[in-house]
Design a protein around this motif. Structure first.
Motif, PDB file in Angstrom:
ATOM      1  N   PHE A  88       0.840  -1.202   0.000  1.00 50.24           N
ATOM      2  CA  PHE A  88       0.000   0.000   0.000  1.00 50.24           C
ATOM      3  C   PHE A  88       0.873   1.251   0.000  1.00 50.24           C
ATOM      4  N   ASN A  89       0.404   2.276  -0.734  1.00 50.20           N
ATOM      5  CA  ASN A  89       1.031   3.597  -0.722  1.00 50.20           C
ATOM      6  C   ASN A  89       2.529   3.554  -1.046  1.00 50.20           C
ATOM      7  N   THR A  90       2.898   2.658  -1.935  1.00 48.55           N
ATOM      8  CA  THR A  90       4.286   2.560  -2.373  1.00 48.55           C
ATOM      9  C   THR A  90       4.305   2.453  -3.902  1.00 48.55           C
ATOM     10  N   THR A  91       5.487   2.525  -4.471  1.00 47.65           N
ATOM     11  CA  THR A  91       5.635   2.413  -5.921  1.00 47.65           C
ATOM     12  C   THR A  91       6.339   1.116  -6.249  1.00 47.65           C
ATOM     13  N   LEU A  92       5.789   0.358  -7.175  1.00 45.77           N
ATOM     14  CA  LEU A  92       6.413  -0.895  -7.572  1.00 45.77           C
ATOM     15  C   LEU A  92       7.560  -0.639  -8.551  1.00 45.77           C
ATOM     16  N   SER A  93       8.356  -1.689  -8.813  1.00 46.45           N
ATOM     17  CA  SER A  93       9.674  -1.495  -9.420  1.00 46.45           C
ATOM     18  C   SER A  93       9.680  -1.194 -10.915  1.00 46.45           C
ATOM     19  N   GLN A  94       8.648  -1.617 -11.657  1.00 53.52           N
ATOM     20  CA  GLN A  94       8.693  -1.352 -13.088  1.00 53.52           C
ATOM     21  C   GLN A  94       7.286  -1.260 -13.668  1.00 53.52           C
ATOM     22  N   GLU A  95       7.197  -0.610 -14.814  1.00 53.88           N
ATOM     23  CA  GLU A  95       5.903  -0.465 -15.469  1.00 53.88           C
ATOM     24  C   GLU A  95       5.571  -1.721 -16.262  1.00 53.88           C
ATOM     25  N   VAL A  96       4.264  -1.994 -16.375  1.00 50.30           N
ATOM     26  CA  VAL A  96       3.777  -3.154 -17.107  1.00 50.30           C
ATOM     27  C   VAL A  96       2.555  -2.718 -17.900  1.00 50.30           C
ATOM     28  N   LEU A  97       2.369  -3.302 -19.078  1.00 47.73           N
ATOM     29  CA  LEU A  97       1.198  -2.984 -19.888  1.00 47.73           C
ATOM     30  C   LEU A  97       0.122  -4.039 -19.658  1.00 47.73           C
ATOM     31  N   VAL A  98      -1.009  -3.606 -19.142  1.00 44.20           N
ATOM     32  CA  VAL A  98      -2.185  -4.460 -18.924  1.00 44.20           C
ATOM     33  C   VAL A  98      -3.138  -4.258 -20.095  1.00 44.20           C
ATOM     34  N   PRO A  99      -3.694  -5.329 -20.692  1.00 46.48           N
ATOM     35  CA  PRO A  99      -3.724  -6.702 -20.209  1.00 46.48           C
ATOM     36  C   PRO A  99      -2.940  -7.687 -21.092  1.00 46.48           C
ATOM     37  N   PHE A 100      -1.670  -7.830 -20.872  1.00 45.82           N
ATOM     38  CA  PHE A 100      -0.887  -8.829 -21.587  1.00 45.82           C
ATOM     39  C   PHE A 100      -0.147  -9.687 -20.569  1.00 45.82           C
ATOM     40  N   CYS A 101      -0.141 -10.997 -20.798  1.00 47.79           N
ATOM     41  CA  CYS A 101       0.464 -11.887 -19.811  1.00 47.79           C
ATOM     42  C   CYS A 101       1.932 -11.530 -19.605  1.00 47.79           C
ATOM     43  N   ALA A 140     -10.019 -11.696 -17.137  1.00 47.54           N
ATOM     44  CA  ALA A 140      -9.369 -12.923 -16.679  1.00 47.54           C
ATOM     45  C   ALA A 140      -8.020 -12.586 -16.049  1.00 47.54           C
ATOM     46  N   VAL A 141      -7.698 -13.314 -14.978  1.00 46.75           N
ATOM     47  CA  VAL A 141      -6.388 -13.247 -14.324  1.00 46.75           C
ATOM     48  C   VAL A 141      -5.948 -14.681 -14.070  1.00 46.75           C
ATOM     49  N   THR A 155     -11.836  -8.636  -3.069  1.00 46.77           N
ATOM     50  CA  THR A 155     -12.321  -9.934  -3.537  1.00 46.77           C
ATOM     51  C   THR A 155     -11.151 -10.865  -3.813  1.00 46.77           C
ATOM     52  N   PHE A 156     -11.478 -12.150  -3.903  1.00 46.91           N
ATOM     53  CA  PHE A 156     -10.532 -13.193  -4.304  1.00 46.91           C
ATOM     54  C   PHE A 156     -11.197 -14.011  -5.398  1.00 46.91           C
ATOM     55  N   HIS A 157     -10.434 -14.356  -6.425  1.00 48.12           N
ATOM     56  CA  HIS A 157     -10.981 -15.175  -7.511  1.00 48.12           C
ATOM     57  C   HIS A 157      -9.968 -16.230  -7.913  1.00 48.12           C
ATOM     58  N   ARG A 158     -10.463 -17.445  -8.136  1.00 50.98           N
ATOM     59  CA  ARG A 158      -9.617 -18.538  -8.606  1.00 50.98           C
ATOM     60  C   ARG A 158     -10.142 -19.010  -9.952  1.00 50.98           C
ATOM     61  N   GLY A 159      -9.267 -19.116 -10.939  1.00 49.78           N
ATOM     62  CA  GLY A 159      -9.651 -19.559 -12.282  1.00 49.78           C
ATOM     63  C   GLY A 159      -9.045 -18.653 -13.326  1.00 49.78           C
ATOM     64  N   GLY A 160      -8.114 -19.167 -14.112  1.00 49.14           N
ATOM     65  CA  GLY A 160      -7.374 -18.337 -15.043  1.00 49.14           C
ATOM     66  C   GLY A 160      -8.089 -17.988 -16.323  1.00 49.14           C
ATOM     67  N   TYR A 161      -9.242 -18.614 -16.578  1.00 51.53           N
ATOM     68  CA  TYR A 161      -9.936 -18.404 -17.843  1.00 51.53           C
ATOM     69  C   TYR A 161     -11.300 -17.727 -17.679  1.00 51.53           C
ATOM     70  N   SER A 162     -11.700 -17.426 -16.468  1.00 57.13           N
ATOM     71  CA  SER A 162     -13.054 -16.914 -16.239  1.00 57.13           C
ATOM     72  C   SER A 162     -13.032 -15.476 -15.747  1.00 57.13           C
ATOM     73  N   ALA A 163     -14.046 -14.726 -16.176  1.00 54.44           N
ATOM     74  CA  ALA A 163     -14.199 -13.330 -15.768  1.00 54.44           C
ATOM     75  C   ALA A 163     -14.788 -13.245 -14.362  1.00 54.44           C
ATOM     76  N   SER A 212       0.770 -15.808 -17.499  1.00 50.37           N
ATOM     77  CA  SER A 212       0.486 -15.481 -16.107  1.00 50.37           C
ATOM     78  C   SER A 212      -0.001 -14.049 -15.940  1.00 50.37           C
ATOM     79  N   GLY A 213      -0.772 -13.832 -14.879  1.00 49.43           N
ATOM     80  CA  GLY A 213      -1.181 -12.489 -14.503  1.00 49.43           C
ATOM     81  C   GLY A 213      -2.433 -12.006 -15.215  1.00 49.43           C
ATOM     82  N   ILE A 214      -2.589 -10.692 -15.283  1.00 50.50           N
ATOM     83  CA  ILE A 214      -3.777 -10.067 -15.887  1.00 50.50           C
ATOM     84  C   ILE A 214      -3.634 -10.128 -17.401  1.00 50.50           C
ATOM     85  N   TRP A 215      -4.483 -10.928 -18.042  1.00 46.74           N
ATOM     86  CA  TRP A 215      -4.338 -11.083 -19.498  1.00 46.74           C
ATOM     87  C   TRP A 215      -5.618 -10.758 -20.264  1.00 46.74           C
TER      88      TRP A 215
END
Length: 337
Positions: A88-101, A140-141, A155-163, A212-215
């Motif tokens: 929380f309230n911090t900056t992560l180490s690198q930029e990423v383009l969503v939504p690509f695995c 999907a994530v 929330t928590f969601h399990r399942g890599g192919y479902s919205a 993997s990740g937000i795709w």
């Protein structure tokens, strides 16, 4: 399926490669750039940082929405237990383009063994939505996602192919909102059995790297407290519409359905029914769908204050034997087989 952390999993976490160790949080994240993938095209480098601007769910469309695709920040994590200590309230180490695995060049990461990952972004909610609930949607994530909004575990969601979707209204602060996602994707790692197809952590021959990740697209949209959350719709070659509407709360709300010719105001049918119950009616002289003439109809559904649009085509798919072989048959405008 509930997973149990075993000694084997702990050993796996300790043995992960150096590029998967927890990356430090930094003041200025490394800027996004497309990585050169093993297979690319001229279009790989023309995607830009505003991918998939179209509304992502044609089955259930709302007129107001806001895409959260684009540049987020990313950091790998050291274990599944990292989810208990969100950044929380911090900056992560690198930029990423969503939504690509995360394994893709377009993500800007093109990582390997991206088993535990943090994503972070911020968003604002249009002031015109203030009387509505705000739904946060993920296409999907892969594979598990834990979502935090302004410090709350939303929330928590399990399942890599479902919205999945969550009402985040109660977590919003009215200004800039912090959105954090923890993604866990074991693929075919030890002690985990999940749907992976040909994905593997150790690709060879016809087996591929993980995804993997937000795709899939992330977006927010306004809706009433009792809103249409899902629907099943199908039209057959006899012109019959079979429809079931699912609502977020009430199981007895009435719905009004209107069907028009695609892209026009020409009315072809109106009908009413109730949430949660099969709704069946017939469109007279419906133009059938076929590969040569892929006719679709616009469908509007109203439930109280909620209005959504969808679509249907009229055709029947069946199976039967032809020349002693089991085959798929399409009953459509162009042919009866």
């Amino acid at each position: 399926m509930h997973f149990i952390i075993t000694f084997a999993l702990v050993a796996q976490a300790l043995a992960i490669s150096s590029d998967q160790q927890q990356q430090p949080l930094v003041k200025n994240p490394r800027k996004y750039s497309v990585q050169t993938p093993p297979l690319d095209t001229d279009w790989t480098y023309q995607v830009g940082t505003n991918p998939w601007p179209q509304y992502p769910r044609p089955k259930l469309v709302r007129s107001q929405w806001k895409s959260l695709n684009g540049i987020w920040t990313y950091s790998s994590a050291s274990s599944r237990g990292a989810v208990s200590d969100p950044p929380f309230n911090t900056t992560l180490s690198q930029e990423v383009l969503v939504p690509f695995c995360l394994e893709s060049g377009l993500s800007g990461i093109q990582g390997s063994n991206t088993i535990y990952s943090w994503y972070k972004t911020a968003f604002t909610v249009p002031s015109s939505w203030k009387s509505e609930r705000v739904l946060l949607n993920f296409g999907a994530v892969d594979y598990e996602a834990t979502v935090f909004v302004n410090g709350h575990n939303a929330t928590f969601h399990r399942g890599g192919y479902s919205a999945f979707s969550v009402d985040v209204t109660d977590y919003l602060n009215g200004q800039q909102n912090e959105l954090i996602v923890f993604a866990f994707d074991p693929t075919d790692g030890d002690d985990f059995v999940i749907p992976v197809g040909k994905q593997t952590l150790n690709p060879s021959h016809i087996f591929y790297r993980p995804c993997s990740g937000i795709w899939q697209t992330v977006w927010i949209e306004p809706a009433p407290k009792n809103h249409i959350s899902d629907l099943n719709i199908n039209g057959d070659a006899g012109g019959q519409v079979n429809l079931t509407v699912i609502a977020s709360q009430s199981k007895s709300s009435s719905v009004d359905i209107t069907i028009r010719e695609k892209g026009s105001k020409t009315l072809v049918a109106k009908h009413s029914g109730f949430v949660g119950s099969p709704i069946t009616f017939t469109v007279q002289s419906a133009n059938l769908w076929s590969p040569d003439s892929p006719t679709l109809y616009d469908v509007s559904i109203k439930m109280g204050a909620d209005n959504i649009t969808t679509y249907t085509g009229f055709r029947t798919v069946s199976k039967d034997r032809a020349n002693g072989v089991q085959r798929v048959f399409l009953v459509s405008l162009s042919a009866s087989t």
